[in-house]
Design a protein around this motif. Structure first.
Motif, mmCIF file in Angstrom:
data_model
loop_
_atom_site.group_PDB
_atom_site.id
_atom_site.type_symbol
_atom_site.label_atom_id
_atom_site.label_comp_id
_atom_site.label_asym_id
_atom_site.label_seq_id
_atom_site.Cartn_x
_atom_site.Cartn_y
_atom_site.Cartn_z
ATOM 1 N N GLU A 62 -29.820 127.687 14.512
ATOM 2 C CA GLU A 62 -28.896 128.476 13.696
ATOM 3 C C GLU A 62 -28.465 127.644 12.494
ATOM 4 O O GLU A 62 -28.055 126.489 12.648
ATOM 5 C CB GLU A 62 -27.663 128.902 14.502
ATOM 6 N N THR A 64 -26.058 128.738 10.032
ATOM 7 C CA THR A 64 -25.093 129.688 9.494
ATOM 8 C C THR A 64 -23.701 129.089 9.285
ATOM 9 O O THR A 64 -22.767 129.810 8.946
ATOM 10 C CB THR A 64 -24.992 130.918 10.413
ATOM 11 N N SER A 65 -23.556 127.783 9.494
ATOM 12 C CA SER A 65 -22.273 127.133 9.200
ATOM 13 C C SER A 65 -22.538 125.739 8.646
ATOM 14 O O SER A 65 -23.547 125.107 8.979
ATOM 15 C CB SER A 65 -21.375 127.077 10.436
ATOM 16 N N ASP A 83 -12.881 117.107 10.967
ATOM 17 C CA ASP A 83 -14.199 117.723 10.820
ATOM 18 C C ASP A 83 -15.250 116.734 10.353
ATOM 19 O O ASP A 83 -16.247 117.112 9.752
ATOM 20 C CB ASP A 83 -14.139 118.903 9.850
ATOM 21 N N ASN A 92 -27.729 122.293 2.626
ATOM 22 C CA ASN A 92 -27.437 123.723 2.537
ATOM 23 C C ASN A 92 -28.281 124.307 1.406
ATOM 24 O O ASN A 92 -28.419 123.682 0.355
ATOM 25 C CB ASN A 92 -25.953 123.946 2.210
ATOM 26 N N ALA A 123 -19.366 120.965 2.153
ATOM 27 C CA ALA A 123 -18.737 122.120 2.782
ATOM 28 C C ALA A 123 -17.482 122.591 2.054
ATOM 29 O O ALA A 123 -16.930 123.622 2.401
ATOM 30 C CB ALA A 123 -18.386 121.807 4.235
ATOM 31 N N ARG A 125 -15.185 124.552 -0.195
ATOM 32 C CA ARG A 125 -15.329 125.898 -0.746
ATOM 33 C C ARG A 125 -15.610 125.850 -2.255
ATOM 34 O O ARG A 125 -16.337 126.677 -2.787
ATOM 35 C CB ARG A 125 -14.056 126.707 -0.456
ATOM 36 N N ASN A 128 -19.352 125.734 -2.940
ATOM 37 C CA ASN A 128 -20.206 126.750 -2.352
ATOM 38 C C ASN A 128 -21.165 127.288 -3.422
ATOM 39 O O ASN A 128 -20.752 127.651 -4.514
ATOM 40 C CB ASN A 128 -19.330 127.876 -1.799
#
Length: 170
Positions: A62, A64-65, A83, A92, A123, A125, A128
């Motif tokens: 996966e 997706t994160s 984190d 990504n 990661a 935002r 992104n």
């Protein structure tokens, strides 16, 4: 606030050098469609050693994160280090789709986050690549890299690296 919705019926799978990954297709609030693959490991690390290729996988992973952030000092930008993980070397990929919902060959833009080699993460935002990819018509690639003492001393002359990071060794 920008928002997007996931197209549940579209779960793209691509093969990487290390194994297959499943991303997700999103419809952004601009009504443009994007496929994203998040948190794909590109290297494995041991503390104070150079990175090596991750162990290949056979089952679809996966993607997706976002992956974990690399260890760093909490401060003004980073308020928590919960984190963070030393196994943080992930990539990504954001790919805009055309009207027929198919991925196509596009120019590639690689974004390397700043932070003085001591803070940052792909990661955030702010970094992104969704809108940059769809509005710019490019494939956007972001990635994490090791920071500070855990990342740079294994690459070349340690004195040069520490001086670059603002430390002076006498």
């Amino acid at each position: 606030m920008l928002s997007s919705s996931v197209l549940a019926s579209v779960q793209p799978i691509v093969n990487t050098t290390h194994g297959p990954v499943r991303g997700e297709a999103l419809v952004l609030n601009t009504n443009k469609t994007l496929v994203q693959f998040l948190g794909i490991p590109f290297a494995k690390v041991n503390r104070f050693e150079a990175p090596v290729s991750p162990k290949p996988w056979i089952t679809t992973r996966e993607a997706t994160s976002f992956g974990k952030s690399c260890p760093q000092t909490a401060g003004i930008i980073i308020t928590t280090t919960e984190d963070a993980d030393e196994q943080c070397l992930t990539v990504n990929v954001f790919v805009p789709q055309n009207k027929t919902n198919k991925m196509r060959f596009l120019p590639v833009m690689v974004w390397i986050y700043g932070g003085g080699f001591s803070v940052g993460s792909s990661a955030y935002r702010t970094y992104n690549g969704e809108y940059l990819a769809t509005e710019g018509g490019v494939m956007v690639v972001t990635f994490n890299y090791r920071l500070g003492a855990l990342g740079f001393p294994v690459h070349g002359n340690q004195r040069d690296v520490l001086e670059t990071m603002g430390f002076w060794i006498k």
